[in-house]
Design an enzyme around this catalytic site. Structure first.
Site, PDB file in Angstrom:
ATOM      1  N   ARG A 237       1.776  -3.838  -5.692  1.00 41.87           N
ATOM      2  CA  ARG A 237       1.706  -2.819  -4.657  1.00 41.87           C
ATOM      3  C   ARG A 237       0.851  -3.341  -3.512  1.00 41.87           C
ATOM      4  O   ARG A 237      -0.081  -4.118  -3.726  1.00 41.87           O
ATOM      5  CB  ARG A 237       1.104  -1.506  -5.199  1.00 41.87           C
ATOM      6  CG  ARG A 237       2.046  -0.683  -6.076  1.00 41.87           C
ATOM      7  CD  ARG A 237       3.198  -0.107  -5.272  1.00 41.87           C
ATOM      8  NE  ARG A 237       4.071   0.773  -6.042  1.00 41.87           N
ATOM      9  CZ  ARG A 237       5.162   0.382  -6.677  1.00 41.87           C
ATOM     10  NH1 ARG A 237       5.513  -0.894  -6.664  1.00 41.87           N
ATOM     11  NH2 ARG A 237       5.911   1.254  -7.332  1.00 41.87           N
ATOM     12  N   GLU A 266       4.184   0.533   3.753  1.00 43.13           N
ATOM     13  CA  GLU A 266       5.556   0.081   4.003  1.00 43.13           C
ATOM     14  C   GLU A 266       6.466   1.262   4.348  1.00 43.13           C
ATOM     15  O   GLU A 266       6.238   2.381   3.899  1.00 43.13           O
ATOM     16  CB  GLU A 266       6.103  -0.692   2.794  1.00 43.13           C
ATOM     17  CG  GLU A 266       6.166   0.065   1.488  1.00 43.13           C
ATOM     18  CD  GLU A 266       6.611  -0.853   0.346  1.00 43.13           C
ATOM     19  OE1 GLU A 266       7.612  -0.486  -0.293  1.00 43.13           O
ATOM     20  OE2 GLU A 266       5.968  -1.888   0.072  1.00 43.13           O
ATOM     21  N   HIS A 284      10.689  -5.324  -0.070  1.00 46.56           N
ATOM     22  CA  HIS A 284      10.584  -4.612  -1.353  1.00 46.56           C
ATOM     23  C   HIS A 284      11.905  -4.684  -2.131  1.00 46.56           C
ATOM     24  O   HIS A 284      12.535  -3.674  -2.434  1.00 46.56           O
ATOM     25  CB  HIS A 284      10.175  -3.154  -1.140  1.00 46.56           C
ATOM     26  CG  HIS A 284       9.493  -2.561  -2.345  1.00 46.56           C
ATOM     27  ND1 HIS A 284       8.451  -1.669  -2.254  1.00 46.56           N
ATOM     28  CD2 HIS A 284       9.701  -2.735  -3.679  1.00 46.56           C
ATOM     29  CE1 HIS A 284       8.048  -1.319  -3.464  1.00 46.56           C
ATOM     30  NE2 HIS A 284       8.790  -1.959  -4.348  1.00 46.56           N
TER      31      HIS A 284
END
Length: 318
Positions: A237, A266, A284
């Site tokens: 993360r 993000e 991601h």
């Protein structure tokens, strides 16, 4: 009568068809991220919610959510966007989707390490410009084979990364909350503190969960424990890394290169990252294979189905 479920983002067709057979479903067909206010409004007559990234379920939303909502099934292995304690106080069960994205995320971690260490971003730009000239010192990178790989967080994903890295002849070192059994370690060296692990890490893969204890665990102090010219990747993360400290280390050469698939805030990225060349960035994509995304959807649906059949969901978190 079928239970009513709100799905906060789009599902793949395979998952969509299955969930429609089992439940009365409110699907998100707008390709948008619902606001908290929209979730509260849309779920006021629902029995459960299947949430898919980008939706924050904090204490405030749980204080306002309909009493009919009894379960939130998160389409994710991470659940730092959900206040588990607040959910429990409201009597709402929370589930996630572990295990099914282990292999795809481990693949991405290796891709990040390779892409960063072999300067893939710079190389792509040279290739596109079609003006490069081969030379013995052209785009020299770091070689993974025979190097030490430090793994911060040796859970399922960390162990899958270790398995792949052994194929490169890498020596595996790790730090975890607890030492693994010998059969899970597979010869990896355990370090009981961050400093010891980082000292040994020519390459570092960040795979620890995002908690209050791990927030900015990779910071100016801990970065300095790494060997000069280390390569780092993060598939955990964004908030486990202090961006300012990492950018400083990338600029001064302490860190040779960085591979990122996750970010603070993000889809936004710290603007100073984008000014650097020694980065390999992905949006991601850790779980982004068809096989994995279908499995994640099915796991979420399994959890909903078990709950409403008065069985404890396999992935219940509270």
């Amino acid at each position: 009568m079928k239970k009513k479920i709100l799905v906060t983002r789009n599902l793949l067709p395979e998952n969509e068809e299955r969930i429609k057979k089992l439940f009365d479903v409110k699907l998100n067909k707008q390709e948008k991220v619902y606001t908290s206010e929209e979730i509260l409004e849309l779920s006021k007559d629902c029995d459960g919610i299947l949430c898919i990234g980008g939706n924050k379920f904090d204490a405030d939303i749980f204080s306002k959510i309909s009493s009919t909502v009894k379960i939130i099934a998160s389409y994710s292995v991470g659940y730092n966007n959900i206040d588990i304690d607040a959910a429990s106080k409201k009597g709402i069960v929370v589930t996630n989707t572990p295990e099914v994205l282990t292999d795809s995320t481990a693949d991405i971690a290796i891709l990040l390490l390779l892409g960063a260490s072999r300067r893939a971003y710079e190389a792509r730009k040279f290739a596109e410009e079609q003006k490069w000239i081969w030379a013995t010192d052209f785009l020299l990178g770091k070689q993974m084979s025979g190097s030490n790989l430090g793994i911060l967080g040796m859970g399922r994903i960390g162990r899958a990364i270790a398995e792949r890295a052994r194929g490169f002849g890498m020596k595996i070192h790790y730090h975890n909350r607890t030492k693994l059994s010998a059969d899970l370690e597979q010869g990896a060296t355990y370090h009981d503190n961050i400093k010891s692990l980082f000292n040994k890490s020519d390459f570092l893969s960040i795979n620890c969960p995002a908690t209050k204890d791990t927030a900015k665990i990779v910071n100016e102090e801990t970065i300095n424990y790494l060997p000069n010219g280390a390569v780092v990747s993060n598939t955990a993360r964004g908030d486990v890394v202090d961006d300012e400290a990492m950018i400083k280390a990338l600029k001064n050469g302490k860190i040779f290169a960085l591979g990122l698939d996750v970010y603070n805030g993000e889809p936004k990225i710290h603007p100073d990252y984008l000014k650097l060349q020694n980065l390999f960035l992905l949006p991601h994509l850790g779980s982004a294979t068809l096989k994995t995304r279908i499995a994640m959807g099915n796991r979420s649906i399994d959890n909903l189905e078990n709950f409403f059949q008065n069985k404890r969901p396999k992935d219940q978190l509270n």
